[in-house]
Design an enzyme around this catalytic site. Structure first.
Site, PDB file in Angstrom:
ATOM      1  N   HIS A   1      35.704  20.620 105.770  1.00 46.95           N
ATOM      2  CA  HIS A   1      35.062  19.820 104.695  1.00 46.95           C
ATOM      3  C   HIS A   1      35.997  19.852 103.488  1.00 46.95           C
ATOM      4  O   HIS A   1      36.118  20.876 102.813  1.00 46.95           O
ATOM      5  CB  HIS A   1      33.696  20.413 104.323  1.00 46.95           C
ATOM      6  CG  HIS A   1      32.987  19.660 103.232  1.00 46.95           C
ATOM      7  ND1 HIS A   1      31.683  19.240 103.343  1.00 46.95           N
ATOM      8  CD2 HIS A   1      33.388  19.249 102.007  1.00 46.95           C
ATOM      9  CE1 HIS A   1      31.318  18.605 102.244  1.00 46.95           C
ATOM     10  NE2 HIS A   1      32.344  18.605 101.406  1.00 46.95           N
TER      11      HIS A   1
ATOM     12  N   HIS B   1      37.778  17.448 100.090  1.00 46.64           N
ATOM     13  CA  HIS B   1      37.924  16.242  99.260  1.00 46.64           C
ATOM     14  C   HIS B   1      39.380  16.109  98.850  1.00 46.64           C
ATOM     15  O   HIS B   1      39.913  16.980  98.159  1.00 46.64           O
ATOM     16  CB  HIS B   1      37.047  16.348  98.004  1.00 46.64           C
ATOM     17  CG  HIS B   1      35.593  16.446  98.310  1.00 46.64           C
ATOM     18  ND1 HIS B   1      34.774  15.348  98.415  1.00 46.64           N
ATOM     19  CD2 HIS B   1      34.817  17.528  98.579  1.00 46.64           C
ATOM     20  CE1 HIS B   1      33.540  15.745  98.717  1.00 46.64           C
ATOM     21  NE2 HIS B   1      33.544  17.066  98.825  1.00 46.64           N
TER      22      HIS B   1
ATOM     23  N   LYS C   1      29.261  10.882 107.596  1.00 47.38           N
ATOM     24  CA  LYS C   1      28.772  11.739 106.520  1.00 47.38           C
ATOM     25  C   LYS C   1      27.506  11.157 105.915  1.00 47.38           C
ATOM     26  O   LYS C   1      27.486  10.008 105.474  1.00 47.38           O
ATOM     27  CB  LYS C   1      29.859  11.854 105.444  1.00 47.38           C
ATOM     28  CG  LYS C   1      29.428  12.615 104.207  1.00 47.38           C
ATOM     29  CD  LYS C   1      29.233  14.095 104.477  1.00 47.38           C
ATOM     30  CE  LYS C   1      28.565  14.778 103.296  1.00 47.38           C
ATOM     31  NZ  LYS C   1      29.366  15.808 102.684  1.00 47.38           N
TER      32      LYS C   1
ATOM     33  N   HIS D   1      25.049  16.377 103.812  1.00 49.16           N
ATOM     34  CA  HIS D   1      24.873  17.025 102.510  1.00 49.16           C
ATOM     35  C   HIS D   1      23.381  17.309 102.380  1.00 49.16           C
ATOM     36  O   HIS D   1      22.594  16.399 102.147  1.00 49.16           O
ATOM     37  CB  HIS D   1      25.365  16.128 101.366  1.00 49.16           C
ATOM     38  CG  HIS D   1      25.262  16.813 100.035  1.00 49.16           C
ATOM     39  ND1 HIS D   1      26.354  17.245  99.328  1.00 49.16           N
ATOM     40  CD2 HIS D   1      24.183  17.186  99.303  1.00 49.16           C
ATOM     41  CE1 HIS D   1      25.956  17.845  98.206  1.00 49.16           C
ATOM     42  NE2 HIS D   1      24.637  17.819  98.176  1.00 49.16           N
TER      43      HIS D   1
ATOM     44  N   HIS E   1      28.389  22.979 103.757  1.00 49.47           N
ATOM     45  CA  HIS E   1      28.354  23.889 102.604  1.00 49.47           C
ATOM     46  C   HIS E   1      26.970  24.485 102.391  1.00 49.47           C
ATOM     47  O   HIS E   1      26.368  24.294 101.340  1.00 49.47           O
ATOM     48  CB  HIS E   1      28.890  23.225 101.331  1.00 49.47           C
ATOM     49  CG  HIS E   1      28.455  21.796 101.082  1.00 49.47           C
ATOM     50  ND1 HIS E   1      27.152  21.391 101.163  1.00 49.47           N
ATOM     51  CD2 HIS E   1      29.167  20.698 100.756  1.00 49.47           C
ATOM     52  CE1 HIS E   1      27.086  20.106 100.875  1.00 49.47           C
ATOM     53  NE2 HIS E   1      28.287  19.658 100.644  1.00 49.47           N
TER      54      HIS E   1
ATOM     55  N   ASP F   1      35.140  22.637 101.007  1.00 46.73           N
ATOM     56  CA  ASP F   1      34.582  21.748  99.988  1.00 46.73           C
ATOM     57  C   ASP F   1      35.439  21.783  98.726  1.00 46.73           C
ATOM     58  O   ASP F   1      34.931  21.598  97.623  1.00 46.73           O
ATOM     59  CB  ASP F   1      33.119  22.096  99.674  1.00 46.73           C
ATOM     60  CG  ASP F   1      32.399  20.998  98.922  1.00 46.73           C
ATOM     61  OD1 ASP F   1      32.905  19.856  98.896  1.00 46.73           O
ATOM     62  OD2 ASP F   1      31.337  21.286  98.342  1.00 46.73           O
TER      63      ASP F   1
HETATM   64  C1  NCD Z   1      31.892  17.144  95.653  1.00 44.85           C
HETATM   65  C2  NCD Z   1      32.851  16.162  94.963  1.00 44.85           C
HETATM   66  O1  NCD Z   1      33.271  16.454  93.842  1.00 44.85           O
HETATM   67  O2  NCD Z   1      33.169  15.132  95.546  1.00 44.85           O
HETATM   68  N1  NCD Z   1      31.386  18.061  94.677  1.00 44.85           N
HETATM   69  C3  NCD Z   1      30.883  19.290  94.921  1.00 44.85           C
HETATM   70  O3  NCD Z   1      30.366  19.912  93.979  1.00 44.85           O
HETATM   71  N2  NCD Z   1      30.927  19.838  96.112  1.00 44.85           N
HETATM   72  C4  NCD Z   1      30.823  16.415  96.360  1.00 44.85           C
HETATM   73  C5  NCD Z   1      30.062  17.264  97.346  1.00 44.85           C
HETATM   74  O4  NCD Z   1      30.586  17.651  98.384  1.00 44.85           O
HETATM   75  O5  NCD Z   1      28.876  17.547  97.088  1.00 44.85           O
HETATM   76 ZN    ZN Z   2      32.028  18.183  99.441  1.00 33.83          ZN
END
Ligand code: NCD
Ligand code: ZN
Length: 345
Positions: A14, A16, A100, A137, A175, A248
């Site tokens: 996971h 970003h 997702k 999520h 998460h 995450d």
């Molecule tokens: C994530 C993001 O910034 O894209 N933020 C987070 O707090 N984890 C989004 C997510 O996975 O919830």
């Molecule tokens: Zn995330």
């Protein structure tokens, strides 16, 4: 005392990576240590179709520095308009590994998420038929529900009904932050896995709120009380293959975190493996680290574990930058609050 440990190269289930200048800066931080990652689709606009996922994948590969070996595993952002045929074709062609599900409004860039779960039923049924995982999520967005209860309520009100209505659907609870999340995975032996982040093994809600608000510890789902953190640590180190690493890691530039309405996300890519080694060592469970970082995730996704190896060596303090500079602005690196000694090579 163990002071060196060789593991199969880990994967991050996971992650970003964002886009543009941010992508260019954060991608090497992950690719340095990880072979593959499940890439979150919450760009603006979101990555909804197979064509958009293929184009995003190309942008990621183009941003990868020469000589680095990294495979992005793409996901499709589920909307109420998602076409089941586009999804199943993307899976069959290897363009996307998962879908997702964001409840609309649950987190950063989730406005296009799902409001009415009945409207995505045909997509979920098509996914169940081909074994394509749904990454969830897991937080309700009902304003009446306390933010610290949103994961537990989601399990009862949304996740369990979806799973009962869609037999065979493979689900990753992403998460997880609660003892209830751990218990739900344990109680449902088939078709269910859960990712656990690095930061949720380290912080509880006191880290965010005691002694002043610490925006760099704010993420979603928000860290809960200490008993939940301990439940996550126990799950991550239990050897149970249903629990695996999904960092995450979610970069935001500092001005968007350090303000009156700071956004959610902890950036952990830079020091995640050193932190995890320290955490597993603290609980005398270094022998379980490889399962969590490198074996359980591939098994859930039906992929072979990586053949390459990394070595963790215990030594002098690990130096890592407090911030990384990106073309979009500085991004603060997660501070675990304890010194790190495990070097990755
Ligand atoms: C994530 C993001 O910034 O894209 N933020 C987070 O707090 N984890 C989004 C997510 O996975 O919830
Ligand atoms: Zn995330």
């Amino acid at each position: 005392m163990t002071d060196s440990l060789t593991l199969r190269r880990p994967d991050d289930w996971h992650l970003h990576l964002r886009d543009g200048a941010m992508l260019e800066a954060v991608l090497p931080e992950t690719a340095r240590h990880f072979a593959r990652a499940i890439i979150m689709p919450n760009l603006v606009p979101p990555v909804v179709t197979a064509a958009q996922a293929a184009a995003y994948r190309e942008r990621i590969l183009k941003a990868l520095p020469e000589g680095m070996d990294f495979t992005p595993l793409m996901t499709l952002y589920l909307t109420e308009e998602t076409d089941p045929e586009d999804v199943t074709a993307a899976y069959a062609n290897g363009i996307a590994q998962a879908v997702k599900l964001y409840p609309a409004g649950a987190t950063t860039n989730s406005a296009s998420g799902v409001r009415d779960f009945d409207r995505v039923r045909p997509v979920l049924e098509a996914m169940a038929a081909i074994g394509m995982p749904l990454c969830v999520h897991g937080e309700v967005t009902d304003p009446e529900i306390d933010i610290f209860d949103r994961e537990a309520v989601f399990i009862d009100r949304v996740l369990d009904p979806i799973r009962r209505a869609t037999p065979g659907l493979r689900v990753v609870m992403e998460h997880i932050t609660t003892a209830e999340g751990v218990a739900y995975v344990r109680a449902n032996p088939t078709g269910l896995g859960a990712t656990i982040t690095t930061h949720h093994l380290v912080i509880n809600r006191n880290h965010i709120l005691v002694g002043g608000i610490k925006p760099h510890y704010y993420c979603l789902p928000v860290a809960k009380r200490e008993s939940h953190r301990l439940a996550l640590r126990e799950a991550a180190m239990s050897g149970d293959a249903r629990f695996f690493l999904g960092t995450d890691s979610a970069p935001h530039v500092d001005p968007l975190k350090e303000c009156a309405c700071g956004c959610a996300g902890c950036f952990t890519a830079t020091n995640t493996l050193s932190i995890l080694a320290e955490v597993f060592e603290q609980d005398v469970r270094l022998d379980r680290l490889e399962g969590f970082t490198s074996l359980h995730g591939p098994a859930f996704y039906g992929l072979p574990p990586n053949e390459a190896r990394i070595t963790l060596t215990k030594g002098a303090l690990v130096a890592y930058p407090a911030k990384i500079e990106t073309g979009a602005g500085p991004v603060t690196v997660f501070d675990p609050g304890f010194p790190l000694h495990w070097h990755v090579s």
